[in-house]
Design an enzyme around this catalytic site. Structure first.
Site, PDB file in Angstrom:
ATOM      1  N   PRO A   1      -0.176   8.616  -5.495  1.00 17.33           N
ATOM      2  CA  PRO A   1       0.022   8.044  -4.163  1.00 17.33           C
ATOM      3  C   PRO A   1       0.597   6.636  -4.252  1.00 17.33           C
ATOM      4  O   PRO A   1       0.070   5.770  -4.958  1.00 17.33           O
ATOM      5  CB  PRO A   1      -1.394   8.022  -3.578  1.00 17.33           C
ATOM      6  CG  PRO A   1      -2.295   7.944  -4.768  1.00 17.33           C
ATOM      7  CD  PRO A   1      -1.603   8.722  -5.847  1.00 17.33           C
TER       8      PRO A   1
ATOM      9  N   SER B   1       0.124   9.111   0.354  1.00 14.79           N
ATOM     10  CA  SER B   1      -0.597   7.860   0.537  1.00 14.79           C
ATOM     11  C   SER B   1      -1.067   7.703   1.983  1.00 14.79           C
ATOM     12  O   SER B   1      -0.371   8.083   2.926  1.00 14.79           O
ATOM     13  CB  SER B   1       0.305   6.680   0.179  1.00 14.79           C
ATOM     14  OG  SER B   1      -0.308   5.451   0.503  1.00 14.79           O
TER      15      SER B   1
ATOM     16  N   TYR C   1      -8.123   5.398   1.795  1.00 14.63           N
ATOM     17  CA  TYR C   1      -8.931   4.194   1.695  1.00 14.63           C
ATOM     18  C   TYR C   1     -10.039   4.324   2.739  1.00 14.63           C
ATOM     19  O   TYR C   1      -9.761   4.267   3.945  1.00 14.63           O
ATOM     20  CB  TYR C   1      -8.114   2.940   2.020  1.00 14.63           C
ATOM     21  CG  TYR C   1      -7.066   2.561   0.997  1.00 14.63           C
ATOM     22  CD1 TYR C   1      -7.413   1.852  -0.150  1.00 14.63           C
ATOM     23  CD2 TYR C   1      -5.721   2.880   1.196  1.00 14.63           C
ATOM     24  CE1 TYR C   1      -6.449   1.482  -1.080  1.00 14.63           C
ATOM     25  CE2 TYR C   1      -4.758   2.514   0.277  1.00 14.63           C
ATOM     26  CZ  TYR C   1      -5.124   1.815  -0.855  1.00 14.63           C
ATOM     27  OH  TYR C   1      -4.167   1.455  -1.774  1.00 14.63           O
TER      28      TYR C   1
ATOM     29  N   THR D   1      -9.616   6.251  -2.956  1.00 19.67           N
ATOM     30  CA  THR D   1      -9.388   5.049  -3.749  1.00 19.67           C
ATOM     31  C   THR D   1     -10.566   4.097  -3.587  1.00 19.67           C
ATOM     32  O   THR D   1     -10.899   3.703  -2.467  1.00 19.67           O
ATOM     33  CB  THR D   1      -8.079   4.368  -3.321  1.00 19.67           C
ATOM     34  OG1 THR D   1      -6.979   5.239  -3.598  1.00 19.67           O
ATOM     35  CG2 THR D   1      -7.874   3.063  -4.072  1.00 19.67           C
TER      36      THR D   1
ATOM     37  N   LYS E   1     -10.632   7.902  -7.260  1.00 20.71           N
ATOM     38  CA  LYS E   1      -9.520   7.196  -7.917  1.00 20.71           C
ATOM     39  C   LYS E   1      -9.865   5.714  -8.092  1.00 20.71           C
ATOM     40  O   LYS E   1     -10.256   5.046  -7.132  1.00 20.71           O
ATOM     41  CB  LYS E   1      -8.247   7.317  -7.075  1.00 20.71           C
ATOM     42  CG  LYS E   1      -7.038   6.566  -7.634  1.00 20.71           C
ATOM     43  CD  LYS E   1      -5.856   6.724  -6.696  1.00 20.71           C
ATOM     44  CE  LYS E   1      -4.590   6.064  -7.248  1.00 20.71           C
ATOM     45  NZ  LYS E   1      -4.701   4.589  -7.288  1.00 20.71           N
TER      46      LYS E   1
ATOM     47  N   HIS F   1      -4.993   0.993 -10.497  1.00 18.53           N
ATOM     48  CA  HIS F   1      -4.117   0.758  -9.347  1.00 18.53           C
ATOM     49  C   HIS F   1      -2.743   0.257  -9.801  1.00 18.53           C
ATOM     50  O   HIS F   1      -2.101  -0.545  -9.122  1.00 18.53           O
ATOM     51  CB  HIS F   1      -4.762  -0.258  -8.394  1.00 18.53           C
ATOM     52  CG  HIS F   1      -4.508   0.023  -6.942  1.00 18.53           C
ATOM     53  ND1 HIS F   1      -5.484   0.488  -6.100  1.00 18.53           N
ATOM     54  CD2 HIS F   1      -3.399  -0.098  -6.184  1.00 18.53           C
ATOM     55  CE1 HIS F   1      -4.988   0.625  -4.874  1.00 18.53           C
ATOM     56  NE2 HIS F   1      -3.718   0.285  -4.906  1.00 18.53           N
TER      57      HIS F   1
END
Length: 342
Positions: free
Chosen positions: A73, A102, A124, A150, A214, A238
């Site tokens: 992503p 993403s 997120y 994430t 992640k 990241h």
């Protein structure tokens, strides 16, 4: 080939947009370390193994991939090409692999899904649980087959290139499409410093999709992830864009694999640039790898065809590396093929 695509991409992109894609946090030590760690690895191939034609196919969560290689992503693909995530999805589908969409995509997931090919969705987790649940339901309705959560971003990393360039907002006409609320207003992504393991438990109650965590580097966190019922862990820093000085992902991989003990797949991103890198990660215990920046280079250089070229090149290079290492399938790779670090 990848370096040529990177040069073509850089020549075509606004310098501030190139820096957004290429840059990392702080002094970019971790950004560099991801590639340098692979370059330090030395392989110890086997011979006379009669591999014949190789079979790179890999299955994750019921989806067969042409190779253990997925598209990571990454945000804002329409900065790289007018077709944005649509082109990326078409390229990934043509290469026979998964695109992880993403949360900061500049194209709605519904449109990306219509382009064809299997999708996962990156999330997120937001402090607004109702909005987070709505985003998850939207990804489910679009047909995404896994949720990539994430967890390495309690705050934004300090990205000096973006600061120097004054890159704070998307150009007119571009927004993060998955941050629209019920009124059509586009929210900001909130990095939540209060995010804890209870939110992962909550997400498991919200969705039946497999959850891939992640952003793990520490083996203790990998073990906690398994205890909290995730379906896979993704070793990631990241792309060097969060904590500068964090360990390179391939250096963190063996301890995470040992901690997980085969209970769930371990995936890896960060620094993959050739087939030998993929082979080393697989030999060290990764079930598959994800690539981010090289896909963006292909996208900027040649749209969907460029994305497919990058993925095909990496798959073909992995096939060659398997033959030269004396293996027929990714599952044949073992840790003794990685001899040393120099």
């Amino acid at each position: 080939m990848l370096t040529e695509l990177a040069a073509r991409a850089r020549a075509r992109l606004d310098p501030a947009h190139w820096d957004f894609f290429a840059g990392g946090a702080g002094d970019e030590r971790t950004l560099r370390a991801n590639e340098e760690a692979f370059q330090r690895l030395r392989l110890l191939p086997r011979v006379l193994r009669a591999t014949g034609p190789r079979d790179l196919r890999t299955t994750l969560f019921g989806t067969e991939l042409s190779a253990p290689l997925l598209v990571a992503p990454t945000a804002f693909h329409r900065l790289a090409h007018p077709d944005g995530e649509l082109a990326t999805a078409r390229g990934a589908a043509a290469a026979g692999t998964v695109l992880v969409v993403s949360m900061a995509a500049t194209t709605p997931v519904e449109d990306i899904a219509a382009a064809g090919g299997p999708l996962w969705f990156q999330l997120y987790p937001q402090p607004d649980l109702e909005f987070t649940a709505a985003v998850v339901r939207r990804a489910e309705r679009a047909g995404c087959r896994a949720l990539v959560v994430t967890v390495d971003s309690p705050v934004f990393g300090r990205r000096e290139r973006d600061r120097r360039n004054g890159f704070t907002d998307l150009p007119a006409g571009l927004v993060c499409e998955h941050l629209r609320d019920g009124t059509g207003r586009v929210r900001d992504i909130v990095m939540d410093a209060d995010l804890g393991w209870e939110r992962i438990d909550w997400l498991r109650g919200v969705t039946g999709l497999p959850i891939v965590l992640k952003g793990l580097l520490h083996p203790a966190d990998a073990l906690l992830a398994v205890e909290h019922g995730v379906s896979a862990v993704l070793v990631s820093n990241h792309g060097g864009r969060q904590l500068d000085g964090a360990v390179a992902t391939v250096d963190a991989l063996p301890a995470v694999v040992k901690a997980v003990g085969g209970q769930v797949p371990v995936l890896l991103d960060g620094g993959i640039r050739c087939g030998a890198d993929i082979l080393a990660a697989l030999a060290l215990g990764a079930g598959a790898v994800l690539v981010g920046r090289p896909v963006l280079w292909g996208l900027a250089a040649a749209g969907a065809d460029g994305v497919r070229q990058v993925l095909d090149l990496l798959r073909e290079d992995l096939d060659r590396a398997l033959a030269l290492a004396g293996a027929r399938r990714p599952a044949d790779l073992t840790g003794d093929l990685v001899a040393a670090r120099c």
